[in-house]
Design a protein around this motif. Structure first.
Motif, PDB file in Angstrom:
ATOM      1  N   PHE A 267     -10.148  -6.013 -27.781  1.00 20.74           N
ATOM      2  CA  PHE A 267      -8.820  -6.447 -28.202  1.00 20.74           C
ATOM      3  C   PHE A 267      -8.797  -7.937 -28.487  1.00 20.74           C
ATOM      4  O   PHE A 267      -9.501  -8.716 -27.861  1.00 20.74           O
ATOM      5  CB  PHE A 267      -7.785  -6.134 -27.108  1.00 20.74           C
ATOM      6  N   GLY A 268      -7.908  -8.288 -29.424  1.00 21.59           N
ATOM      7  CA  GLY A 268      -7.598  -9.687 -29.619  1.00 21.59           C
ATOM      8  C   GLY A 268      -6.700 -10.166 -28.500  1.00 21.59           C
ATOM      9  O   GLY A 268      -6.291  -9.390 -27.626  1.00 21.59           O
ATOM     10  N   PRO A 269      -6.371 -11.471 -28.473  1.00 21.49           N
ATOM     11  CA  PRO A 269      -5.509 -11.996 -27.406  1.00 21.49           C
ATOM     12  C   PRO A 269      -4.208 -11.203 -27.295  1.00 21.49           C
ATOM     13  O   PRO A 269      -3.578 -10.884 -28.307  1.00 21.49           O
ATOM     14  CB  PRO A 269      -5.245 -13.436 -27.865  1.00 21.49           C
ATOM     15  N   MET A 270      -3.823 -10.886 -26.056  1.00 23.14           N
ATOM     16  CA  MET A 270      -2.643 -10.060 -25.806  1.00 23.14           C
ATOM     17  C   MET A 270      -1.655 -10.793 -24.911  1.00 23.14           C
ATOM     18  O   MET A 270      -2.053 -11.427 -23.931  1.00 23.14           O
ATOM     19  CB  MET A 270      -3.046  -8.731 -25.150  1.00 23.14           C
ATOM     20  N   ASP A 271      -0.350 -10.689 -25.247  1.00 20.49           N
ATOM     21  CA  ASP A 271       0.684 -11.225 -24.370  1.00 20.49           C
ATOM     22  C   ASP A 271       0.605 -10.524 -23.019  1.00 20.49           C
ATOM     23  O   ASP A 271       0.611  -9.294 -22.948  1.00 20.49           O
ATOM     24  CB  ASP A 271       2.069 -11.013 -24.980  1.00 20.49           C
ATOM     25  N   THR A 272       0.532 -11.307 -21.952  1.00 19.57           N
ATOM     26  CA  THR A 272       0.268 -10.771 -20.614  1.00 19.57           C
ATOM     27  C   THR A 272       1.006 -11.614 -19.581  1.00 19.57           C
ATOM     28  O   THR A 272       1.196 -12.815 -19.786  1.00 19.57           O
ATOM     29  CB  THR A 272      -1.247 -10.786 -20.317  1.00 19.57           C
ATOM     30  N   VAL A 273       1.414 -10.976 -18.482  1.00 19.84           N
ATOM     31  CA  VAL A 273       2.000 -11.730 -17.375  1.00 19.84           C
ATOM     32  C   VAL A 273       1.061 -11.685 -16.178  1.00 19.84           C
ATOM     33  O   VAL A 273       0.391 -10.681 -15.929  1.00 19.84           O
ATOM     34  CB  VAL A 273       3.403 -11.212 -16.979  1.00 19.84           C
ATOM     35  N   LEU A 274       1.008 -12.784 -15.478  1.00 23.79           N
ATOM     36  CA  LEU A 274       0.198 -12.916 -14.257  1.00 23.79           C
ATOM     37  C   LEU A 274       1.107 -12.625 -13.072  1.00 23.79           C
ATOM     38  O   LEU A 274       2.118 -13.299 -12.879  1.00 23.79           O
ATOM     39  CB  LEU A 274      -0.365 -14.334 -14.172  1.00 23.79           C
ATOM     40  N   THR A 275       0.763 -11.608 -12.277  1.00 18.01           N
ATOM     41  CA  THR A 275       1.684 -11.186 -11.231  1.00 18.01           C
ATOM     42  C   THR A 275       0.936 -10.507 -10.090  1.00 18.01           C
ATOM     43  O   THR A 275      -0.283 -10.306 -10.155  1.00 18.01           O
ATOM     44  CB  THR A 275       2.750 -10.229 -11.809  1.00 18.01           C
ATOM     45  N   ASN A 276       1.655 -10.157  -9.053  1.00 15.60           N
ATOM     46  CA  ASN A 276       1.102  -9.416  -7.921  1.00 15.60           C
ATOM     47  C   ASN A 276       1.302  -7.927  -8.164  1.00 15.60           C
ATOM     48  O   ASN A 276       2.436  -7.476  -8.346  1.00 15.60           O
ATOM     49  CB  ASN A 276       1.820  -9.851  -6.633  1.00 15.60           C
ATOM     50  N   LEU A 277       0.215  -7.163  -8.186  1.00 10.98           N
ATOM     51  CA  LEU A 277       0.284  -5.731  -8.482  1.00 10.98           C
ATOM     52  C   LEU A 277       0.315  -4.870  -7.223  1.00 10.98           C
ATOM     53  O   LEU A 277       0.158  -3.658  -7.294  1.00 10.98           O
ATOM     54  CB  LEU A 277      -0.912  -5.324  -9.362  1.00 10.98           C
ATOM     55  N   ARG A 278       0.528  -5.477  -6.085  1.00 10.81           N
ATOM     56  CA  ARG A 278       0.518  -4.723  -4.831  1.00 10.81           C
ATOM     57  C   ARG A 278       1.560  -3.604  -4.835  1.00 10.81           C
ATOM     58  O   ARG A 278       1.302  -2.493  -4.383  1.00 10.81           O
ATOM     59  CB  ARG A 278       0.771  -5.658  -3.660  1.00 10.81           C
ATOM     60  N   GLY A 279       2.762  -3.889  -5.379  1.00 15.31           N
ATOM     61  CA  GLY A 279       3.820  -2.878  -5.413  1.00 15.31           C
ATOM     62  C   GLY A 279       3.451  -1.681  -6.264  1.00 15.31           C
ATOM     63  O   GLY A 279       3.691  -0.531  -5.882  1.00 15.31           O
ATOM     64  N   ILE A 280       2.860  -1.947  -7.420  1.00 15.75           N
ATOM     65  CA  ILE A 280       2.420  -0.854  -8.296  1.00 15.75           C
ATOM     66  C   ILE A 280       1.363  -0.007  -7.600  1.00 15.75           C
ATOM     67  O   ILE A 280       1.427   1.222  -7.586  1.00 15.75           O
ATOM     68  CB  ILE A 280       1.847  -1.408  -9.616  1.00 15.75           C
ATOM     69  N   ASN A 281       0.360  -0.657  -7.022  1.00 14.85           N
ATOM     70  CA  ASN A 281      -0.732   0.082  -6.393  1.00 14.85           C
ATOM     71  C   ASN A 281      -0.260   0.884  -5.188  1.00 14.85           C
ATOM     72  O   ASN A 281      -0.719   2.009  -4.946  1.00 14.85           O
ATOM     73  CB  ASN A 281      -1.852  -0.887  -6.002  1.00 14.85           C
ATOM     74  N   GLN A 282       0.669   0.329  -4.440  1.00 16.46           N
ATOM     75  CA  GLN A 282       1.206   1.059  -3.294  1.00 16.46           C
ATOM     76  C   GLN A 282       1.986   2.281  -3.754  1.00 16.46           C
ATOM     77  O   GLN A 282       1.856   3.374  -3.195  1.00 16.46           O
ATOM     78  CB  GLN A 282       2.115   0.143  -2.471  1.00 16.46           C
ATOM     79  N   ALA A 283       2.805   2.114  -4.798  1.00 14.02           N
ATOM     80  CA  ALA A 283       3.627   3.210  -5.283  1.00 14.02           C
ATOM     81  C   ALA A 283       2.792   4.292  -5.955  1.00 14.02           C
ATOM     82  O   ALA A 283       3.043   5.486  -5.766  1.00 14.02           O
ATOM     83  CB  ALA A 283       4.674   2.670  -6.255  1.00 14.02           C
ATOM     84  N   PHE A 284       1.805   3.884  -6.736  1.00 12.97           N
ATOM     85  CA  PHE A 284       1.038   4.828  -7.537  1.00 12.97           C
ATOM     86  C   PHE A 284      -0.180   5.397  -6.807  1.00 12.97           C
ATOM     87  O   PHE A 284      -0.812   6.333  -7.280  1.00 12.97           O
ATOM     88  CB  PHE A 284       0.548   4.167  -8.832  1.00 12.97           C
ATOM     89  N   GLY A 285      -0.545   4.821  -5.677  1.00  8.20           N
ATOM     90  CA  GLY A 285      -1.760   5.261  -5.007  1.00  8.20           C
ATOM     91  C   GLY A 285      -2.994   4.875  -5.804  1.00  8.20           C
ATOM     92  O   GLY A 285      -3.974   5.619  -5.862  1.00  8.20           O
ATOM     93  N   THR A 286      -2.951   3.688  -6.417  1.00  5.17           N
ATOM     94  CA  THR A 286      -4.056   3.230  -7.267  1.00  5.17           C
ATOM     95  C   THR A 286      -4.568   1.892  -6.761  1.00  5.17           C
ATOM     96  O   THR A 286      -4.054   1.318  -5.804  1.00  5.17           O
ATOM     97  CB  THR A 286      -3.573   3.059  -8.722  1.00  5.17           C
ATOM     98  N   ASP A 287      -5.590   1.391  -7.431  1.00 10.24           N
ATOM     99  CA  ASP A 287      -6.148   0.075  -7.126  1.00 10.24           C
ATOM    100  C   ASP A 287      -6.366  -0.655  -8.446  1.00 10.24           C
ATOM    101  O   ASP A 287      -7.489  -0.969  -8.835  1.00 10.24           O
ATOM    102  CB  ASP A 287      -7.456   0.224  -6.346  1.00 10.24           C
TER     103      ASP A 287
END
Length: 321
Positions: A267-287
């Motif tokens: 991919f070329g450069p993509m608009d992205t946010v830098l954040t804490n993904l702990r909430g997503i991983n806890q909710a989704f059961g992912t890493d």
């Protein structure tokens, strides 16, 4: 003072429950869909900011649904479906990206009709999505997620602004053999973690695990990653992130470079946010180390086959100047 821009991250997690609910004999119909044959239909969509939105009719109401591969179930907006009773209240919580969504309800939609496609006894969570409705200035009836999409091969086409749904069998083979006029030029395997599409790629040859979500308005990358990875994230400004449960937090937005999912898919450069993904991983059961959303689909015309756990890609036409 940093510039603040609000955007919505729709991704929701809805737990599987044995809750009581209402039986409804009415159907959900997409009035602008185009029936290709008995197994395949195309639905035009509009982009509301970076959200994929389709028009629908349900229970005598006309409105909009967001297409969200990051949501486990179909979700109805409580604002427009108020005939709820105490016995419908779920015993536990649904999760947004930041925190739990309080007081969710569950409703039974007897028939989900998409031209001649019919899904019976479809459960839908019912939560308050009024903040998304107000922010996006649309009548939002709900969100269509994995529980609806999983039985189809789903072609998300941001070039023609349409979604093609083609019925598949238990092995993921399309019942309609001649769906696409365009040529499939590449493919990529993924893993399904619960309902989350998980991709393993790299940034500057460092392994990174991404979730793929059609309703993520911006990509996300974990601020806890190795500095050898994060040096390819170029910060630009600060944003305020709002999730489906109306929780807010400040994040840093910028450009992510050198994302590669295979030797041929990058991919070329993509608009992205830098954040804490702990909430997503806890909710989704992912890493997950990151989430790929609108910016992914903007660069890749993508077909999702849940049963085969495979993505297919079709090229954008070459623009002549």
């Amino acid at each position: 003072m940093p510039r603040i821009l609000l955007f919505i991250l729709i991704t929701c997690y809805s737990s599987l429950l044995k809750a009581n609910d209402i039986k409804s004999k009415r159907s959900i119909i997409f009035p602008k869909s185009e029936k290709i044959n008995e197994y395949t239909t195309r639905i035009p969509f509009k982009l509301v900011d970076h959200l994929i939105v389709v028009e629908a009719q349900i229970h005598g109401q006309n409105g909009n649904f967001i297409i969200d591969t990051g949501s486990e179930t179909m979700i109805l907006n409580k604002v427009h479906f108020k005939n709820l009773y105490k016995h419908q209240k779920k015993d536990n919580q649904s999760f947004g990206v930041l925190e739990a969504i309080d007081n969710p309800y569950e409703k039974q939609v007897k028939d989900f009709v998409l031209q001649n496609f019919k899904l019976e006894s479809l459960k839908s969570d019912v939560i308050n999505l009024s903040h998304i409705e107000k922010s996006k200035k649309i009548k939002l009836l709900g969100i269509i997620g994995y529980s609806v999409l999983k039985d189809y091969e789903v072609f998300v086409d941001l070039y023609l602004n349409q979604i093609t749904l083609s019925k598949v069998n238990k092995d993921g083979n399309k019942l309609d053999k001649k769906v696409y006029i365009e040529k499939i030029v590449d493919s990529l395997n993924f893993s399904l973690k619960n309902h989350t599409i998980t991709l393993v790629g790299n940034i500057n040859n460092k392994k990174v695990t991404f979730g793929l979500d059609t309703a993520a308005e911006f990509n996300q990358i974990s601020k806890n990653l190795n500095k050898e990875i994060l040096k390819y994230f170029t910060p630009k400004k600060r944003l305020t992130l709002i999730d489906a449960s109306n929780n807010k937090k400040e994040v840093i937005a910028g450009k992510l470079h050198r994302v590669k999912l295979s030797e041929t898919i990058y991919f070329g450069p993509m608009d992205t946010v830098l954040t804490n993904l702990r909430g997503i991983n806890q909710a989704f059961g992912t890493d997950l180390d990151g989430v790929l959303g609108y910016e992914f689909f903007k660069q890749k015309r993508t077909i999702i086959n849940y049963q085969k756990e495979k993505l297919y890609f079709i090229n954008y036409p070459i623009q002549k100047h």
